[in-house]
Write an enzyme that holds these catalytic residues in place. Sequence first.
Site, short mmCIF file in Angstrom:
data_model
loop_
_atom_site.label_atom_id
_atom_site.label_comp_id
_atom_site.label_asym_id
_atom_site.label_seq_id
_atom_site.Cartn_x
_atom_site.Cartn_y
_atom_site.Cartn_z
N ASN A 1 0.87 -0.85 0.28
CA ASN A 1 -0.04 -0.12 -0.12
C ASN A 1 0.94 1.20 0.39
OD1 ASN A 1 -2.04 1.89 0.32
ND2 ASN A 1 -2.53 1.24 2.21
N TRP A 2 0.50 1.78 -0.70
CA TRP A 2 1.90 2.86 -1.06
C TRP A 2 1.38 4.04 -0.72
CZ3 TRP A 2 3.52 2.85 -7.07
CH2 TRP A 2 3.74 1.33 -7.20
N LYS A 3 -0.04 4.25 0.08
CA LYS A 3 -0.61 5.29 0.13
C LYS A 3 -0.16 6.81 -0.41
CE LYS A 3 0.04 3.07 4.83
NZ LYS A 3 -0.29 3.16 6.04
N HIS B 1 -9.61 0.78 5.50
CA HIS B 1 -8.29 0.98 5.66
C HIS B 1 -8.54 1.96 7.51
CE1 HIS B 1 -3.86 2.06 6.72
NE2 HIS B 1 -3.65 1.22 5.67
N GLU C 1 -6.84 4.45 8.41
CA GLU C 1 -6.52 5.91 8.10
C GLU C 1 -7.94 6.52 7.21
OE1 GLU C 1 -2.86 5.61 5.73
OE2 GLU C 1 -1.85 4.86 7.33
N GLU D 1 -4.98 -4.93 10.93
CA GLU D 1 -3.77 -4.18 10.71
C GLU D 1 -3.99 -3.20 12.88
OE1 GLU D 1 -2.11 -2.60 6.86
OE2 GLU D 1 -4.10 -1.78 7.23
N GLY E 1 3.36 2.05 10.80
CA GLY E 1 4.02 3.47 10.65
C GLY E 1 4.89 3.84 11.37
N SER F 1 3.72 -2.24 10.20
CA SER F 1 5.26 -1.87 10.10
C SER F 1 6.08 -3.40 10.29
CB SER F 1 6.12 -1.56 11.97
OG SER F 1 5.37 -0.12 11.62
N GLY G 1 3.07 -1.59 4.55
CA GLY G 1 2.93 -0.30 3.71
C GLY G 1 4.33 0.68 3.82
N GLY G 2 4.94 1.68 4.38
CA GLY G 2 6.14 2.14 4.48
C GLY G 2 7.42 1.17 3.52
P1 13P Z 1 3.21 0.68 8.13
O1 13P Z 1 3.62 -0.85 7.26
O2 13P Z 1 4.03 1.64 6.87
O3 13P Z 1 2.92 0.16 9.12
O4 13P Z 1 1.89 0.32 7.10
C1 13P Z 1 0.52 -0.53 6.65
C2 13P Z 1 -0.09 0.06 6.47
O5 13P Z 1 -0.90 0.09 6.97
C3 13P Z 1 -0.84 -0.52 5.32
O6 13P Z 1 -1.67 -0.43 4.67
#
Ligand code: 13P
Length: 254
Positions: free
Chosen positions: A10-12, A98, A100, A170, A176, A216, A237-238
Amino acid sequence: MMKKPFVAGNWKMNTDSHTSVRLADDIAAGCSQTAGRSFEVAVIPPFVYLQAVVRTLSASSIAVGAQDIYFEQKGAFTGEISAAMLKDVGCVYVLCGHSERRHILGETDRMVNRKVQAAISGGLLPIVCVGELLEERKAVQTDQVVKRQIKNGLDGLNDEKISAVTIAYEPVWAIGTGLTATPQQAQEVHALIRQMLAEMYDNQAAKEMRILYGGSVQPDNTAGLMAQQDIDGLLVGGASLKADDFLKIIQEAI
Ligand code: 13P
């Protein structure tokens, strides 16, 4: 039979027109050299780069997903994107709910459910995200929160529709933050979700559903998470923004 591991990135709200294509290209090149068990990979770029990334990955087996969807089919919904539009540009997956979006944009369980329904009706495969806040974990409310999100998020889906769904657990406190759930903490919640699915649907459907872990995920914590019985893959994510790290995670996961 072991399920095919599924790793999604997920590149957000990251990358630009150049780096999104380059990242997709590097991931495709790395995956083509990855031998071993069969596996599935998806990347989930921002809306505006979907078409370019789909084009870049057209000769690969990597699927493309969107980060969100709107539940209406068309019309006066300024700024929103429909299932048909996502399908039209080549999306296979779509994230629904998600954390967020739930916590920053105020999405409710009811909205998440409508998005899941719209995705399935439009021929997309929803990845339904659930997870508790830190204060909810501290208050020993994790099970209650996840149960509510699963029950409401999947409301109205029959045995056939549920087969289109992937769940992603998650924990919000692990997203993050560099704090990962331990493999045991993640497994406990995954087992709870699996149990719920077995109660809501026939057991075979529950067994076959994929439950991903996210929060993470890094190359060095992948193997421990993937060794758990009910963890079928990862939502990254990251670390999915660096081709090398993402490819290492895939390698560790298969
Ligand atoms: P991180 O891997 O950056 O913690 O993000 C996880 C995430 O929200 C994937 O959708």
